[in-house]
Design a protein around this motif. Structure first.
Motif, short mmCIF file in Angstrom:
data_model
loop_
_atom_site.label_atom_id
_atom_site.label_comp_id
_atom_site.label_asym_id
_atom_site.label_seq_id
_atom_site.Cartn_x
_atom_site.Cartn_y
_atom_site.Cartn_z
N ILE A 172 -65.63 -10.91 -9.32
CA ILE A 172 -64.62 -11.69 -8.44
C ILE A 172 -63.58 -12.10 -9.59
CG2 ILE A 172 -64.06 -13.29 -6.60
CD1 ILE A 172 -66.99 -13.08 -5.56
N LEU A 173 -62.55 -11.76 -9.59
CA LEU A 173 -61.41 -12.32 -10.18
C LEU A 173 -60.29 -12.98 -9.64
CD1 LEU A 173 -60.44 -10.73 -13.49
CD2 LEU A 173 -58.55 -11.16 -11.97
N ASN A 174 -59.74 -14.42 -10.14
CA ASN A 174 -58.47 -14.67 -9.85
C ASN A 174 -57.51 -14.96 -10.79
OD1 ASN A 174 -57.37 -18.01 -9.42
ND2 ASN A 174 -56.67 -16.63 -8.07
N TYR A 175 -56.33 -14.38 -10.66
CA TYR A 175 -55.16 -14.67 -11.56
C TYR A 175 -54.12 -15.63 -11.19
CZ TYR A 175 -52.33 -11.49 -8.73
OH TYR A 175 -51.60 -10.84 -7.83
N ASP A 176 -53.45 -16.03 -12.28
CA ASP A 176 -52.24 -16.85 -11.91
C ASP A 176 -51.34 -16.86 -12.86
OD1 ASP A 176 -50.53 -18.21 -10.38
OD2 ASP A 176 -51.71 -20.24 -10.36
N ILE A 233 -58.10 -11.71 -6.34
CA ILE A 233 -57.54 -12.63 -5.72
C ILE A 233 -56.35 -13.06 -6.37
CG2 ILE A 233 -57.58 -15.09 -4.26
CD1 ILE A 233 -60.85 -14.49 -4.15
N GLY A 234 -55.17 -13.14 -5.32
CA GLY A 234 -53.92 -13.64 -5.87
C GLY A 234 -52.71 -13.83 -5.16
N ASP A 235 -51.63 -14.16 -5.49
CA ASP A 235 -50.53 -14.41 -4.61
C ASP A 235 -49.99 -13.18 -4.16
OD1 ASP A 235 -48.91 -13.61 -6.67
OD2 ASP A 235 -48.80 -15.77 -7.53
N ASN A 236 -49.06 -13.30 -3.25
CA ASN A 236 -48.38 -12.15 -2.58
C ASN A 236 -47.09 -11.80 -2.89
OD1 ASN A 236 -47.24 -14.39 -1.39
ND2 ASN A 236 -47.42 -13.83 0.81
N LEU A 237 -46.74 -12.12 -4.15
CA LEU A 237 -45.47 -11.93 -4.80
C LEU A 237 -45.06 -10.24 -4.63
CD1 LEU A 237 -44.94 -14.07 -7.98
CD2 LEU A 237 -44.19 -14.51 -5.56
N SER A 238 -43.94 -9.98 -4.26
CA SER A 238 -43.65 -8.64 -4.37
C SER A 238 -43.71 -7.74 -5.51
CB SER A 238 -42.19 -8.26 -3.61
OG SER A 238 -41.35 -8.83 -4.21
N ASN A 251 -47.35 -20.33 0.15
CA ASN A 251 -47.11 -21.69 0.02
C ASN A 251 -48.41 -22.55 0.18
OD1 ASN A 251 -44.35 -21.45 0.04
ND2 ASN A 251 -44.48 -21.49 2.34
N SER A 252 -49.53 -22.06 -0.22
CA SER A 252 -50.90 -22.70 -0.22
C SER A 252 -51.55 -22.80 -1.53
CB SER A 252 -51.54 -22.12 0.75
OG SER A 252 -52.33 -20.74 0.60
N THR A 253 -50.80 -22.01 -2.65
CA THR A 253 -51.63 -22.06 -3.87
C THR A 253 -52.28 -23.37 -4.58
OG1 THR A 253 -49.66 -21.94 -5.10
CG2 THR A 253 -50.49 -19.75 -4.44
N ILE A 281 -53.89 -25.63 -3.15
CA ILE A 281 -54.94 -25.82 -2.67
C ILE A 281 -56.21 -24.55 -2.41
CG2 ILE A 281 -54.44 -27.86 -1.33
CD1 ILE A 281 -54.36 -26.42 1.29
N SER A 282 -55.57 -23.35 -2.63
CA SER A 282 -56.37 -22.12 -2.28
C SER A 282 -56.50 -21.24 -3.66
CB SER A 282 -55.61 -21.27 -1.21
OG SER A 282 -54.53 -20.89 -1.64
N GLN A 283 -55.69 -21.56 -4.53
CA GLN A 283 -55.76 -20.90 -6.02
C GLN A 283 -56.79 -21.65 -7.16
OE1 GLN A 283 -54.73 -17.68 -7.52
NE2 GLN A 283 -52.70 -18.37 -7.56
N PRO A 284 -58.06 -21.03 -7.28
CA PRO A 284 -58.81 -21.50 -8.05
C PRO A 284 -58.44 -22.03 -9.51
CG PRO A 284 -59.85 -19.55 -7.11
CD PRO A 284 -58.37 -19.65 -6.57
N LEU A 285 -57.44 -21.12 -10.14
CA LEU A 285 -56.88 -21.63 -11.30
C LEU A 285 -56.15 -22.82 -11.28
CD1 LEU A 285 -56.20 -18.32 -13.02
CD2 LEU A 285 -57.92 -20.01 -13.69
N ASP A 286 -55.35 -22.93 -9.91
CA ASP A 286 -54.40 -24.02 -9.77
C ASP A 286 -55.13 -25.30 -9.69
OD1 ASP A 286 -51.85 -23.42 -10.45
OD2 ASP A 286 -51.55 -22.64 -8.10
N VAL A 287 -56.40 -25.26 -8.84
CA VAL A 287 -57.13 -26.44 -8.27
C VAL A 287 -57.83 -26.97 -9.58
CG1 VAL A 287 -58.92 -27.22 -6.94
CG2 VAL A 287 -57.12 -25.52 -5.90
N ALA A 288 -58.29 -26.16 -10.42
CA ALA A 288 -59.30 -26.93 -11.39
C ALA A 288 -59.16 -26.42 -12.93
CB ALA A 288 -60.94 -26.37 -10.99
N PHE A 289 -58.37 -25.56 -13.20
CA PHE A 289 -58.29 -25.10 -14.41
C PHE A 289 -56.91 -25.53 -15.28
CE2 PHE A 289 -57.25 -21.88 -17.72
CZ PHE A 289 -58.37 -21.95 -18.72
N PHE A 290 -55.77 -25.33 -14.56
CA PHE A 290 -54.53 -25.66 -15.30
C PHE A 290 -54.15 -27.08 -15.64
CE2 PHE A 290 -52.58 -21.52 -13.37
CZ PHE A 290 -52.95 -20.77 -14.36
#
Length: 373
Positions: free
Chosen positions: A41-45, A150-155, A179-181, A183-192
């Motif tokens: 499971i991977l999250n990118y941002d 798991i990531g954002d929905n940018l075109s 418009n929810s990253t 609180i919903s993006q793991p990297l945004d919430v705890a890493f950055f």
């Protein structure tokens, strides 16, 4: 407990995010996570490191307006981070704002890091596809079974070629709600957060050592990025794994995220253990103060009262060694100790004389008659 916390400014569209926006997201996430281990499971941002170390706090005399002489600009450099749910970080991918890419901008940096450029300095479709082919595909080829990204929905992050490669490698994709990253993006919430705090420290020292430079020299940026990642290396897992946890992804628990929404009302099904109530009902005794049925001028002998009290058949008392409530209540009491202590206190403070006197007084008997008895 109250604490002093820094306030984060967010746009109104982000503040308007509600629980309904996450309903479809968590339904899709539930099905996508089926039979997928955390290592798949991977999250990118995408984020940026600004050319501004920010302000700091120092101690000064009153009526002093402190200033620090340091060159800063509004420039920033974009970096794509990708983190796996079990706590590892994939190689970074840096994008400079430039027409051409120079070799000196790509050396002395983190291990296996990649570099590119674009006119805007951000990730466009071509840069994103190159990142996907050079970072994601090698990661996915090393793993067996289905993978989830798991990531954002940018075109700009999707095209036909990328979708085709997803299908070939059994990669599932889940978009985060718009418009929810925050609180919903793991990297945004705890890493950055920890990453950028360390970046400001490294950048401050760099500017102190190089006071003549008006902005970050791109030839020095890989070295600065390496210093930041090495400084946060010991806390990578400690920051990545909680990010997936508090966003409700690994382990899957939507309540962890939904509790943060102001319009969310958690449905709590509390269960009450009736053990204590049953115990109190079973051991309830009648009121010891009883009314007598004597004639108005009759008297009562104390021995008669004592014999009457001992002759009454009292209900058997069953003392429970311990009573536990349901786990949700976290309540525990040792009723045996409590009962024995109460009994000891009663014996110490109560005499037969006091019991009889209380009994006779409640029966409207005269004190004189009682004393003569």
């Amino acid at each position: 407990m109250l604490t002093i916390r820094a306030v984060q400014n967010i746009k109104r569209v982000r503040a308007a995010t509600n629980a309904d926006d996450f309903e479809n997201y968590f339904e899709n996430l539930r099905s996508s996570l089926h039979n997928i281990p955390p290592k798949n499971i991977l999250n990118y941002d995408e984020t940026n490191l600004a050319d501004n170390p920010g302000s700091t706090k120092c101690i000064f005399k009153r009526k002093i307006n402190p200033e620090r002489v340091m060159n800063t600009t509004k420039g920033n450099i974009s970096i794509m981070f990708a983190a796996v749910a079990h706590g590892t970080l994939l190689p970074t991918y840096t994008v400079y704002k430039a027409e051409h890419l120079w070799i000196t901008w790509c050396v002395n940096g983190p291990k296996n890091a990649r570099y590119n450029r674009s006119k805007s300095g951000w990730f466009d479709s071509a840069v994103f596809q190159d990142w996907f082919n050079s970072v994601i595909i090698p990661w996915a080829d090393k793993l067996d079974g289905p993978k989830l990204i798991i990531g954002d929905n940018l075109s700009s992050h999707l095209n036909v070629d990328i979708v085709r490669k997803y299908e070939e490698r059994n990669i599932r994709f889940t978009f985060l709600p718009p418009n929810s990253t925050h609180i919903s993006q793991p990297l945004d919430v705890a890493f950055f957060g920890p990453l950028k705090r360390k970046w400001r420290q490294v950048l401050t020292q760099y500017k102190i050592d190089n006071p003549a430079e008006t902005q970050i020299n791109k030839a020095n940026f890989p070295m600065l990025l390496k210093s930041v990642l090495e400084a946060t290396q010991i806390t990578n897992k400690a920051n990545i794994c909680p990010g997936f946890k508090v966003t409700g992804i690994v382990p899957f628990n939507p309540q962890r995220l939904l509790r943060k929404l102001p319009d969310y009302e958690e449905q709590n099904n509390y269960t009450i253990d009736t053990t204590l109530l049953d115990y109190l009902k079973a051991n309830r005794t009648p009121n010891p103060v009883q009314k007598t049925s004597l004639d108005p001028e009759a008297s009562l002998e104390a021995e008669q009262v004592t014999d009457a009290l001992h002759s009454e058949t009292r209900q058997k008392v069953t003392i429970l060694s311990e009573v536990k409530f349901s786990p949700d209540n976290y309540a525990y009491t040792d009723l045996k100790k409590m009962y024995l202590q109460t009994l000891k206190d009663l014996i110490k403070t109560t005499t037969l004389y006091q019991i009889v006197k209380s009994f006779c007084t409640s029966s409207n008997l005269k004190e004189k008659s009682f004393q003569s008895t």
